[in-house]
Design a protein around this motif. Structure first.
Motif, mmCIF file in Angstrom:
data_model
loop_
_atom_site.group_PDB
_atom_site.id
_atom_site.type_symbol
_atom_site.label_atom_id
_atom_site.label_comp_id
_atom_site.label_asym_id
_atom_site.label_seq_id
_atom_site.Cartn_x
_atom_site.Cartn_y
_atom_site.Cartn_z
ATOM 1 N N GLY A 18 -8.855 12.434 12.405
ATOM 2 C CA GLY A 18 -9.240 11.654 11.298
ATOM 3 C C GLY A 18 -9.714 11.960 9.938
ATOM 4 N N PRO A 19 -10.514 12.231 8.937
ATOM 5 C CA PRO A 19 -10.986 11.759 7.633
ATOM 6 C C PRO A 19 -10.435 12.334 6.310
ATOM 7 C CG PRO A 19 -12.617 13.126 8.595
ATOM 8 C CD PRO A 19 -11.385 13.163 9.488
ATOM 9 N N ALA A 20 -11.187 12.215 5.187
ATOM 10 C CA ALA A 20 -10.615 12.509 3.875
ATOM 11 C C ALA A 20 -11.544 13.097 2.837
ATOM 12 C CB ALA A 20 -10.067 11.201 3.340
ATOM 13 N N HIS A 21 -10.979 13.356 1.659
ATOM 14 C CA HIS A 21 -11.638 13.798 0.429
ATOM 15 C C HIS A 21 -12.630 14.925 0.673
ATOM 16 C CE1 HIS A 21 -9.867 9.943 -0.192
ATOM 17 N NE2 HIS A 21 -10.024 10.014 -1.469
ATOM 18 N N ALA A 22 -13.928 14.640 0.472
ATOM 19 C CA ALA A 22 -14.940 15.671 0.644
ATOM 20 C C ALA A 22 -15.449 15.694 2.074
ATOM 21 C CB ALA A 22 -16.086 15.419 -0.320
ATOM 22 N N ALA A 23 -14.827 14.929 2.919
ATOM 23 C CA ALA A 23 -15.253 14.859 4.310
ATOM 24 C C ALA A 23 -14.933 16.161 5.022
ATOM 25 C CB ALA A 23 -14.546 13.709 5.009
ATOM 26 N N SER A 24 -15.716 16.463 6.039
ATOM 27 C CA SER A 24 -15.462 17.689 6.777
ATOM 28 C C SER A 24 -15.083 17.422 8.217
ATOM 29 C CB SER A 24 -16.684 18.604 6.716
ATOM 30 O OG SER A 24 -17.780 17.981 7.322
ATOM 31 N N SER A 25 -15.275 16.204 8.719
ATOM 32 C CA SER A 25 -14.872 15.922 10.086
ATOM 33 C C SER A 25 -14.677 14.426 10.309
ATOM 34 C CB SER A 25 -15.912 16.454 11.073
ATOM 35 O OG SER A 25 -17.109 15.722 10.948
ATOM 36 N N THR A 26 -13.810 14.128 11.262
ATOM 37 C CA THR A 26 -13.557 12.748 11.679
ATOM 38 C C THR A 26 -13.133 12.771 13.137
ATOM 39 O OG1 THR A 26 -12.846 12.040 9.488
ATOM 40 C CG2 THR A 26 -12.106 10.707 11.333
ATOM 41 N N THR A 27 -13.651 11.813 13.892
ATOM 42 C CA THR A 27 -13.207 11.605 15.263
ATOM 43 C C THR A 27 -12.918 10.128 15.431
ATOM 44 O OG1 THR A 27 -14.510 13.454 16.102
ATOM 45 C CG2 THR A 27 -13.815 11.795 17.704
ATOM 46 N N CYS A 28 -11.733 9.803 15.954
ATOM 47 C CA CYS A 28 -11.325 8.418 16.148
ATOM 48 C C CYS A 28 -10.837 8.220 17.575
ATOM 49 C CB CYS A 28 -10.184 8.049 15.210
ATOM 50 S SG CYS A 28 -10.556 8.200 13.459
ATOM 51 N N THR A 29 -11.044 7.019 18.092
ATOM 52 C CA THR A 29 -10.492 6.634 19.387
ATOM 53 C C THR A 29 -9.718 5.334 19.202
ATOM 54 O OG1 THR A 29 -12.490 5.413 19.991
ATOM 55 C CG2 THR A 29 -12.362 7.716 20.697
ATOM 56 N N GLY A 30 -8.809 5.067 20.130
ATOM 57 C CA GLY A 30 -8.035 3.835 20.044
ATOM 58 C C GLY A 30 -7.049 3.699 21.176
ATOM 59 N N THR A 31 -5.948 2.981 20.910
ATOM 60 C CA THR A 31 -4.962 2.683 21.937
ATOM 61 C C THR A 31 -3.558 3.083 21.493
ATOM 62 O OG1 THR A 31 -4.662 0.447 21.084
ATOM 63 C CG2 THR A 31 -6.290 0.730 22.848
ATOM 64 N N SER A 32 -2.706 3.338 22.471
ATOM 65 C CA SER A 32 -1.296 3.638 22.246
ATOM 66 C C SER A 32 -0.477 2.664 23.079
ATOM 67 C CB SER A 32 -0.979 5.076 22.664
ATOM 68 O OG SER A 32 0.387 5.351 22.433
ATOM 69 N N ASN A 33 0.451 1.959 22.421
ATOM 70 C CA ASN A 33 1.281 0.977 23.106
ATOM 71 C C ASN A 33 2.751 1.334 22.913
ATOM 72 O OD1 ASN A 33 -1.166 -0.707 21.659
ATOM 73 N ND2 ASN A 33 -0.929 -1.092 23.832
ATOM 74 N N VAL A 34 3.466 1.509 24.041
ATOM 75 C CA VAL A 34 4.874 1.894 24.031
ATOM 76 C C VAL A 34 5.663 0.853 24.814
ATOM 77 C CG1 VAL A 34 6.529 3.708 24.623
ATOM 78 C CG2 VAL A 34 4.191 4.316 23.996
ATOM 79 N N THR A 35 6.816 0.417 24.260
ATOM 80 C CA THR A 35 7.700 -0.489 24.993
ATOM 81 C C THR A 35 9.085 0.145 25.102
ATOM 82 O OG1 THR A 35 8.365 -1.697 22.995
ATOM 83 C CG2 THR A 35 6.481 -2.571 24.243
ATOM 84 N N TYR A 36 9.817 -0.211 26.188
ATOM 85 C CA TYR A 36 11.148 0.312 26.461
ATOM 86 C C TYR A 36 12.105 -0.850 26.683
ATOM 87 C CZ TYR A 36 7.965 4.050 27.867
ATOM 88 O OH TYR A 36 6.957 4.976 27.905
ATOM 89 N N SER A 37 13.305 -0.777 26.075
ATOM 90 C CA SER A 37 14.303 -1.821 26.276
ATOM 91 C C SER A 37 15.688 -1.177 26.310
ATOM 92 C CB SER A 37 14.235 -2.839 25.140
ATOM 93 O OG SER A 37 15.227 -3.825 25.320
ATOM 94 N N PRO A 38 16.455 -1.333 27.391
ATOM 95 C CA PRO A 38 16.015 -1.955 28.634
ATOM 96 C C PRO A 38 14.954 -1.098 29.305
ATOM 97 C CG PRO A 38 18.126 -0.886 28.964
ATOM 98 C CD PRO A 38 17.797 -0.762 27.493
ATOM 99 N N GLY A 39 14.340 -1.632 30.340
ATOM 100 C CA GLY A 39 13.304 -0.904 31.053
ATOM 101 C C GLY A 39 13.820 0.371 31.695
ATOM 102 N N LEU A 40 12.918 1.315 31.878
ATOM 103 C CA LEU A 40 13.266 2.586 32.513
ATOM 104 C C LEU A 40 13.449 2.397 34.011
ATOM 105 C CD1 LEU A 40 10.649 4.763 30.693
ATOM 106 C CD2 LEU A 40 13.112 4.815 30.340
ATOM 107 N N THR A 41 14.499 2.999 34.541
ATOM 108 C CA THR A 41 14.790 2.943 35.976
ATOM 109 C C THR A 41 15.120 4.354 36.446
ATOM 110 O OG1 THR A 41 17.153 2.570 35.646
ATOM 111 C CG2 THR A 41 15.732 0.596 35.711
ATOM 112 N N LEU A 42 15.594 4.468 37.679
ATOM 113 C CA LEU A 42 16.005 5.770 38.199
ATOM 114 C C LEU A 42 17.364 6.203 37.641
ATOM 115 C CD1 LEU A 42 14.857 5.409 41.902
ATOM 116 C CD2 LEU A 42 13.724 6.643 40.043
ATOM 117 N N THR A 43 18.098 5.275 37.041
ATOM 118 C CA THR A 43 19.404 5.577 36.463
ATOM 119 C C THR A 43 19.244 5.903 34.983
ATOM 120 O OG1 THR A 43 20.434 4.042 38.007
ATOM 121 C CG2 THR A 43 21.729 4.699 36.074
ATOM 122 N N PRO A 44 19.581 7.132 34.547
ATOM 123 C CA PRO A 44 19.462 7.474 33.125
ATOM 124 C C PRO A 44 20.339 6.574 32.255
ATOM 125 C CG PRO A 44 19.792 9.442 34.450
ATOM 126 C CD PRO A 44 20.040 8.259 35.359
#
Length: 185
Positions: free
Chosen positions: A33-59
């Motif tokens: 994370g941060p900026a300018h004269a900043a020296s450190s940043t720590t951020c937490t959050g979420t990651s959302n991934v979608t697949y279409s069509p859905g993943l199966t055993l068949t590539p």
């Protein structure tokens, strides 16, 4: 950079690792994370991934969409409290629940709530342990806020139930957490 230049390699690794490890029944992601004269940043959050069509055993070729949201940031830059990466959308050929690649390089563009961005080329390493898939990206901010600072981003996803790969629709979504750390200015 993740801002549409090369998102396929990282997400292909995430998708393949998450699902491949689920099929292997033993499995184990972080950001900054941060900026300018900043020296450190720590951020937490979420990651959302979608697949279409859905993943199966068949590539098959699938469309992937990913959005990472940093909802809680602690920074020496007091104007920085949140951020996001994506949304990224792209196709992945030969994707399936049993595809497991190794390591690679990619990049992200972090959009900060204060109107700034940070472009970060990353070296990606994947690990899988005890039902968790972890993707860790390390690099140095190349442009924008925090140029020159060290970045560690970790994405963490629970392993999906391998039985989902057998369902007609397959695996259509995967949600996890993200941690981002920027240091060294």
């Amino acid at each position: 950079m993740r801002h549409h230049a090369h998102p396929v390699p990282r997400l292909r690794r995430v998708l393949a690792t998450v699902l491949g490890c689920a099929m292997a029944a033993a499995t184990t992601l972080f950001m900054a994370g941060p900026a300018h004269a900043a020296s450190s940043t720590t951020c937490t959050g979420t990651s959302n991934v979608t697949y279409s069509p859905g993943l199966t055993l068949t590539p098959q070729t699938i469309a992937v969409s990913e959005t990472d949201t940093l909802t809680s940031c602690t920074s020496t830059d007091t104007t920085l409290t949140a951020g996001y990466m994506g949304p990224y959308a792209f196709s992945v050929p030969n994707a399936g629940c049993n595809y497991l690649p190794g390591v690679g390089n990619d990049g992200v563009r972090i959009h900060w709530n204060n109107g700034q961005t940070s472009d970060v080329p990353l070296t990606i390493v994947l690990t899988a342990t005890g039902g968790i898939v972890q993707e860790t990206g390390t690099g140095t901010v190349a442009a924008g806020e925090f140029t020159g600072a060290t970045v560690v981003i970790t994405w963490i996803y629970p392993v999906v139930n391998p039985l989902q790969c057998l369902l007609p629709g397959g695996v259509t979504a995967h949600n996890g957490t993200i941690v981002a750390q920027i240091t060294g200015l």
